[in-house]
Design a protein around this motif. Sequence first.
Motif, PDB file in Angstrom:
ATOM      1  N   ILE A  70     -20.543  16.243  16.769  1.00  0.00           N
ATOM      2  CA  ILE A  70     -20.840  17.676  16.534  1.00  0.00           C
ATOM      3  C   ILE A  70     -19.678  18.453  15.948  1.00  0.00           C
ATOM      4  N   HIS A  71     -18.446  17.912  15.745  1.00  0.00           N
ATOM      5  CA  HIS A  71     -17.331  18.578  15.488  1.00  0.00           C
ATOM      6  C   HIS A  71     -17.349  18.869  14.085  1.00  0.00           C
ATOM      7  N   PRO A  72     -17.231  20.325  13.480  1.00  0.00           N
ATOM      8  CA  PRO A  72     -17.390  20.696  12.195  1.00  0.00           C
ATOM      9  C   PRO A  72     -16.537  19.581  11.248  1.00  0.00           C
ATOM     10  N   LEU A  73     -15.533  19.170  11.383  1.00  0.00           N
ATOM     11  CA  LEU A  73     -15.049  18.264  10.398  1.00  0.00           C
ATOM     12  C   LEU A  73     -15.687  16.891  10.188  1.00  0.00           C
ATOM     13  N   HIS A  74     -16.268  16.471  11.467  1.00  0.00           N
ATOM     14  CA  HIS A  74     -17.044  15.255  11.276  1.00  0.00           C
ATOM     15  C   HIS A  74     -18.386  15.422  10.457  1.00  0.00           C
ATOM     16  N   GLN A  75     -18.742  16.739  10.730  1.00  0.00           N
ATOM     17  CA  GLN A  75     -20.019  17.055  10.109  1.00  0.00           C
ATOM     18  C   GLN A  75     -19.846  17.057   8.649  1.00  0.00           C
ATOM     19  N   LYS A  76     -18.619  17.655   8.097  1.00  0.00           N
ATOM     20  CA  LYS A  76     -18.618  17.520   6.573  1.00  0.00           C
ATOM     21  C   LYS A  76     -18.334  15.983   6.297  1.00  0.00           C
ATOM     22  N   VAL A  77     -17.806  15.060   6.978  1.00  0.00           N
ATOM     23  CA  VAL A  77     -17.797  13.610   6.863  1.00  0.00           C
ATOM     24  C   VAL A  77     -18.991  13.174   6.570  1.00  0.00           C
ATOM     25  N   ILE A  78     -19.756  13.306   7.513  1.00  0.00           N
ATOM     26  CA  ILE A  78     -21.638  12.928   7.546  1.00  0.00           C
ATOM     27  C   ILE A  78     -21.987  13.298   5.970  1.00  0.00           C
ATOM     28  N   GLU A  79     -21.700  14.678   5.814  1.00  0.00           N
ATOM     29  CA  GLU A  79     -22.481  15.089   4.562  1.00  0.00           C
ATOM     30  C   GLU A  79     -21.879  14.242   3.383  1.00  0.00           C
ATOM     31  N   HIS A  80     -20.590  14.063   3.127  1.00  0.00           N
ATOM     32  CA  HIS A  80     -20.113  13.095   2.341  1.00  0.00           C
ATOM     33  C   HIS A  80     -20.713  11.616   2.356  1.00  0.00           C
ATOM     34  N   THR A  82     -23.406  10.823   3.673  1.00  0.00           N
ATOM     35  CA  THR A  82     -24.888  10.729   3.362  1.00  0.00           C
ATOM     36  C   THR A  82     -25.146  10.671   1.878  1.00  0.00           C
ATOM     37  N   GLN A  83     -24.218  11.158   1.014  1.00  0.00           N
ATOM     38  CA  GLN A  83     -24.173  11.258  -0.344  1.00  0.00           C
ATOM     39  C   GLN A  83     -23.752  10.039  -1.284  1.00  0.00           C
TER      40      GLN A  83
END
Length: 95
Positions: A70-80, A82-83
């Motif tokens: 749930i860390h914000p940086l990991h969430q940004k990695v998940i967004e990438h 997913t794309q």
Amino acid sequence: MITHIVLFKLKDRSPEAIAQTVQVLKDMEGKIDELKHIEVGVDVVHSERSYDIALFTKFESMEALGAYQIHPLHQKVIEHMTQVREASASVDYES
């Protein structure tokens, strides 16, 4: 320790796309306290069943792994991811 491994198959398997995603993953190093070890590997065999990138990480506990998720940086990695990913597979085990 908990070992968390994720394999990624990318939609765009060009060297440039793979290098960009490797960098996105490596950029987590040293920025998430719970993440005790990170290794990112690129497939060299390129067989039909190969995945393009392997993410190998270690955490002190399941709670630490949960905090990483749930860390914000990991969430940004998940967004990438997913794309750019076509498929992924993961395994988590005590080590």
